[in-house]
Design a protein around this motif. Sequence first.
Motif, PDB file in Angstrom:
ATOM      1  N   PHE A 244     -10.370  -0.040   3.902  1.00 47.64           N
ATOM      2  CA  PHE A 244     -11.032  -0.226   2.388  1.00 47.64           C
ATOM      3  C   PHE A 244     -10.820   0.867   1.555  1.00 47.64           C
ATOM      4  CE2 PHE A 244     -14.288  -1.273   5.638  1.00 47.64           C
ATOM      5  CZ  PHE A 244     -14.319  -2.565   5.439  1.00 47.64           C
ATOM      6  N   GLY A 245      -9.511   0.457   1.093  1.00 43.37           N
ATOM      7  CA  GLY A 245      -8.784   1.286   0.134  1.00 43.37           C
ATOM      8  C   GLY A 245      -7.350   0.895  -0.127  1.00 43.37           C
ATOM      9  N   PRO A 246      -6.395   1.064   1.178  1.00 45.99           N
ATOM     10  CA  PRO A 246      -7.013   1.927   2.437  1.00 45.99           C
ATOM     11  C   PRO A 246      -6.922   3.312   2.121  1.00 45.99           C
ATOM     12  CG  PRO A 246      -4.734   1.160   2.556  1.00 45.99           C
ATOM     13  CD  PRO A 246      -5.033   0.649   1.298  1.00 45.99           C
ATOM     14  N   VAL A 247      -7.791   4.320   2.756  1.00 51.50           N
ATOM     15  CA  VAL A 247      -7.717   5.721   2.523  1.00 51.50           C
ATOM     16  C   VAL A 247      -8.154   6.143   3.811  1.00 51.50           C
ATOM     17  CG1 VAL A 247      -8.483   5.486   0.137  1.00 51.50           C
ATOM     18  CG2 VAL A 247     -10.230   5.713   2.052  1.00 51.50           C
ATOM     19  N   ASP A 248      -7.545   7.641   4.235  1.00 51.08           N
ATOM     20  CA  ASP A 248      -7.948   8.194   5.182  1.00 51.08           C
ATOM     21  C   ASP A 248      -9.391   8.135   5.669  1.00 51.08           C
ATOM     22  OD1 ASP A 248      -5.311   9.050   5.860  1.00 51.08           O
ATOM     23  OD2 ASP A 248      -5.730  11.348   4.937  1.00 51.08           O
ATOM     24  N   ASP A 249      -9.480   7.922   6.830  1.00 47.01           N
ATOM     25  CA  ASP A 249     -10.941   7.531   7.490  1.00 47.01           C
ATOM     26  C   ASP A 249     -10.837   7.907   9.077  1.00 47.01           C
ATOM     27  OD1 ASP A 249     -13.470   6.960   8.297  1.00 47.01           O
ATOM     28  OD2 ASP A 249     -13.466   5.439   7.332  1.00 47.01           O
ATOM     29  N   PRO A 250     -11.203   9.090   9.381  1.00 43.90           N
ATOM     30  CA  PRO A 250     -11.071   9.461  10.943  1.00 43.90           C
ATOM     31  C   PRO A 250     -12.165   8.868  11.540  1.00 43.90           C
ATOM     32  CG  PRO A 250     -11.963  11.399   9.675  1.00 43.90           C
ATOM     33  CD  PRO A 250     -11.628  10.392   8.489  1.00 43.90           C
ATOM     34  N   ASN A 251     -13.093   8.429  11.011  1.00 42.71           N
ATOM     35  CA  ASN A 251     -14.183   7.514  11.820  1.00 42.71           C
ATOM     36  C   ASN A 251     -13.821   5.956  11.977  1.00 42.71           C
ATOM     37  OD1 ASN A 251     -15.989   9.678  12.102  1.00 42.71           O
ATOM     38  ND2 ASN A 251     -16.472   9.720   9.900  1.00 42.71           N
ATOM     39  N   GLU A 252     -12.897   5.321  11.122  1.00 37.87           N
ATOM     40  CA  GLU A 252     -12.728   3.906  11.337  1.00 37.87           C
ATOM     41  C   GLU A 252     -11.881   3.695  12.522  1.00 37.87           C
ATOM     42  OE1 GLU A 252     -13.307   0.291   9.455  1.00 37.87           O
ATOM     43  OE2 GLU A 252     -13.963   2.315   9.013  1.00 37.87           O
ATOM     44  N   ILE A 513       0.301 -17.797  -2.368  1.00 32.61           N
ATOM     45  CA  ILE A 513      -0.556 -17.444  -1.586  1.00 32.61           C
ATOM     46  C   ILE A 513      -0.227 -15.990  -1.041  1.00 32.61           C
ATOM     47  CG2 ILE A 513      -0.989 -17.816   1.116  1.00 32.61           C
ATOM     48  CD1 ILE A 513      -0.473 -20.791   0.550  1.00 32.61           C
ATOM     49  N   LEU A 514      -1.143 -15.385  -0.843  1.00 33.09           N
ATOM     50  CA  LEU A 514      -1.271 -13.845  -0.501  1.00 33.09           C
ATOM     51  C   LEU A 514      -0.454 -13.476   0.894  1.00 33.09           C
ATOM     52  CD1 LEU A 514      -4.540 -12.463  -1.674  1.00 33.09           C
ATOM     53  CD2 LEU A 514      -2.366 -12.779  -3.017  1.00 33.09           C
ATOM     54  N   ARG A 515       0.325 -12.628   1.014  1.00 37.65           N
ATOM     55  CA  ARG A 515       0.846 -11.961   2.256  1.00 37.65           C
ATOM     56  C   ARG A 515       1.878 -12.988   2.740  1.00 37.65           C
ATOM     57  NH1 ARG A 515      -4.522  -9.142   4.793  1.00 37.65           N
ATOM     58  NH2 ARG A 515      -4.785  -7.517   3.279  1.00 37.65           N
ATOM     59  N   GLU A 541      12.804  -8.201   3.391  1.00 40.30           N
ATOM     60  CA  GLU A 541      11.715  -9.209   2.800  1.00 40.30           C
ATOM     61  C   GLU A 541      11.715  -8.870   1.340  1.00 40.30           C
ATOM     62  OE1 GLU A 541       8.079  -8.899   4.717  1.00 40.30           O
ATOM     63  OE2 GLU A 541       8.689  -9.476   6.735  1.00 40.30           O
ATOM     64  N   SER A 542      11.662  -9.830   0.639  1.00 44.10           N
ATOM     65  CA  SER A 542      11.392  -9.682  -0.582  1.00 44.10           C
ATOM     66  C   SER A 542       9.979  -9.090  -0.843  1.00 44.10           C
ATOM     67  CB  SER A 542      11.608 -10.965  -1.525  1.00 44.10           C
ATOM     68  OG  SER A 542      10.682 -11.911  -1.085  1.00 44.10           O
ATOM     69  N   GLU A 543       9.704  -8.812  -2.332  1.00 39.75           N
ATOM     70  CA  GLU A 543       8.252  -8.508  -2.483  1.00 39.75           C
ATOM     71  C   GLU A 543       7.060  -9.418  -2.257  1.00 39.75           C
ATOM     72  OE1 GLU A 543       7.822  -9.677  -7.460  1.00 39.75           O
ATOM     73  OE2 GLU A 543       8.453  -7.567  -6.970  1.00 39.75           O
ATOM     74  N   MET A 544       6.130  -9.039  -1.984  1.00 41.00           N
ATOM     75  CA  MET A 544       5.112 -10.071  -1.436  1.00 41.00           C
ATOM     76  C   MET A 544       3.697  -9.713  -2.109  1.00 41.00           C
ATOM     77  SD  MET A 544       3.693 -10.307   2.603  1.00 41.00           S
ATOM     78  CE  MET A 544       2.596  -8.709   2.431  1.00 41.00           C
ATOM     79  N   PRO A 545       3.015 -10.758  -2.475  1.00 36.52           N
ATOM     80  CA  PRO A 545       1.836 -10.537  -3.232  1.00 36.52           C
ATOM     81  C   PRO A 545       0.653 -10.178  -2.412  1.00 36.52           C
ATOM     82  CG  PRO A 545       2.278 -12.847  -3.020  1.00 36.52           C
ATOM     83  CD  PRO A 545       3.467 -12.246  -2.515  1.00 36.52           C
ATOM     84  N   ASP A 546      -0.269  -9.282  -2.692  1.00 37.21           N
ATOM     85  CA  ASP A 546      -1.480  -8.915  -1.767  1.00 37.21           C
ATOM     86  C   ASP A 546      -2.601  -8.929  -2.479  1.00 37.21           C
ATOM     87  OD1 ASP A 546      -2.673  -8.277   0.481  1.00 37.21           O
ATOM     88  OD2 ASP A 546      -1.410  -6.563   1.370  1.00 37.21           O
ATOM     89  N   ALA A 547      -3.896  -8.624  -1.873  1.00 37.67           N
ATOM     90  CA  ALA A 547      -5.067  -8.689  -2.650  1.00 37.67           C
ATOM     91  C   ALA A 547      -5.267  -7.427  -3.642  1.00 37.67           C
ATOM     92  CB  ALA A 547      -6.152  -8.557  -1.628  1.00 37.67           C
ATOM     93  N   ALA A 548      -4.469  -6.368  -3.136  1.00 34.90           N
ATOM     94  CA  ALA A 548      -4.649  -5.066  -3.823  1.00 34.90           C
ATOM     95  C   ALA A 548      -3.544  -4.728  -4.787  1.00 34.90           C
ATOM     96  CB  ALA A 548      -4.724  -3.971  -2.824  1.00 34.90           C
ATOM     97  N   GLY A 549      -2.469  -5.769  -4.827  1.00 30.46           N
ATOM     98  CA  GLY A 549      -1.275  -5.513  -5.804  1.00 30.46           C
ATOM     99  C   GLY A 549      -0.076  -6.167  -4.950  1.00 30.46           C
ATOM    100  N   THR A 550       1.016  -5.902  -5.416  1.00 26.18           N
ATOM    101  CA  THR A 550       2.393  -6.359  -4.846  1.00 26.18           C
ATOM    102  C   THR A 550       2.863  -5.682  -4.096  1.00 26.18           C
ATOM    103  OG1 THR A 550       2.383  -7.797  -6.866  1.00 26.18           O
ATOM    104  CG2 THR A 550       4.518  -7.355  -5.623  1.00 26.18           C
ATOM    105  N   ARG A 551       3.221  -5.819  -2.736  1.00 26.94           N
ATOM    106  CA  ARG A 551       4.005  -5.112  -1.953  1.00 26.94           C
ATOM    107  C   ARG A 551       5.589  -4.909  -2.155  1.00 26.94           C
ATOM    108  NH1 ARG A 551       5.827  -6.999   3.587  1.00 26.94           N
ATOM    109  NH2 ARG A 551       7.575  -7.892   1.756  1.00 26.94           N
TER     110      ARG A 551
END
Length: 604
Positions: A244-252, A513-515, A541-551
């Motif tokens: 969910f971010g993704p962000v650091d989360d030691p509990n996930e 399509i994403l990813r 690999e070329s750039e790739m569309p993703d839900a949170a932006g473009t990789r």
Amino acid sequence: MTRTLLCAAALAALTLPAAAQDPATGVAEIIVTATRLPAVALDTPGARVIDEDDIQRRGAVFAADVLADVPGLSVYRSGPGGVTSVRMRGAGQDKSLILVDGVPLNDASQPAGGFDFAGLDLGDVRRIEVLSGPQSSLWGSDAIGGVIAFTTREPDGLAAELEAGAYNTRRGRISAGVADADRAVGVYASRFETDGVSAADGGLETDPSENTTVGLNARKALSAAFSLDARLRWSDSFAQLDGFGPVDDPNEAAATENLSGHVRLSADRVAGLDHQLTLAASRIDRDSRGAFPAVYGGDRRIVRWQAMRSDRDAPLDYTFGLEREEVEADLNGNLGDQTLNAAFGVARWAASERLALTLGLRHDDISGVGAETTGRASAAFELGGGWVLSGAYGTGFKAPSVAQALCDFCFVLPGTMIAALRPESARGGEIALAHASPDGRWTGRATLYRLEVEDQIDGFFDPGTFEFYYVNIDRTRTNGLELEGRADLGRGLDLTLAYAFTDAVDEATGVPILRVPEHAGSATLAWAGERLSGALTVRAESEMPDAAGTRDGFVVANLTAGYALTSRVDLTLRAENLGDAGYQQLHGFGEPGRSAWAGVRLRW
């Protein structure tokens, strides 16, 4: 730079594999068996085989390490040890059927019924077969994008392997067994541990992961005609995640346990046919920890009977059979089940010395869903001079998963009417031109394809009422080009090239399509000397569309090497990301920098 490398790989691959040889030369052909009726890979559109030598040469630890180089497959993960998914020809990660020794492993408790490749260890795998395109006529539901089939080995003798290196990574494997024509018994075990890197790109904490895999096998010839074999495979994985971010989360974190196996009775030449009766089962348990803890479990039981007539000297080969599959799922306390009964058949007719036609049909009856009939027709024509022109057209379907049928995670206000879910459906066609040199040193194939998927099931969220439920909403289309080639350059050098152009669009929205990267390719230069062997692989690999932006696109190079110290002892080296590229497989999730591991391999 990325685009330049990909274009170069595409042009080079035109001159070179899929990987079979011309029978007239006496060079061994590569046979694919996941087609139900054994077939030559070169003559089978969409079929690829990764053998034990390829796996070892690449120094592959997990399945994703080699699948990323198969044209048309998009592999991505939420950081090292995180959920690892595979899309085939742009189809969703839940639309590929995964088999180990013929046992489906797709997660019956996952919302869409997909499979997580993160913990699929390759230490006991001797062969991987990839069948791209709709394959429901062979394997039923879930095979819209295709099939990935793993076959484990029978250990013969004692072997061990130890490795350690970057990120405090430790890995060990051991196998022992005896195998001959009449019997076999063996055991395999592996253990992998690493402190890892942060799953969140740029995160400050490390996310460790670990995996344990154990396999057992046994085979016994009961008579000249009857034999019995059994296999059992268990794996247990744990990974700390950042979500969910993704962000650091030691509990996930996530813990996953897989168990699969089969018992198979084979009878040769009974009433002129070879028969197999298989009892198989698989179970998966998932424990998700963190902000949204949950426990999931899925069971799958299969009874399959198959009869086959295969004679290369006869103009007609065929196979047919019956199958029953029972699926149960525990979705965090919400129980559901599904039953499938099917009949299938495949026939191949040598219409002439140059032309072969294959037809497959399957009828499935699924509880709570209804009946579906799918088919696939293909043809292969030898043009002469080692050239083969082939093509195929097939249909596929995917029944709503148990989670979708139960509407897991759903929130619906009283009085809201929800339409019954329909099975997803697909149709796809392809044409391929392949070439094998008379001496088998050069092989290559170019494939053009189109895949259409209708009535895709997706979650629908109403921001006004906060309702969530599943509906048939999406329609997607993928046009693609796949190039692959392999050449024996002499003096122990071997070159393998692969490239894929994938134009995947969600026709409901008109957006990509994403990813799914539009361009992806790889080149592997391998060498084998009297003592020193190894392989250098460059993947882009070329750039790739993703839900949170473009990789962003990336280029990464990996190296493996082995030195035969004695006839029983090898020293090994494995190095990844030689250029220390800062890249991501999935937007927002980090990947390791330059890293290396050294090991030793023993045989008795």
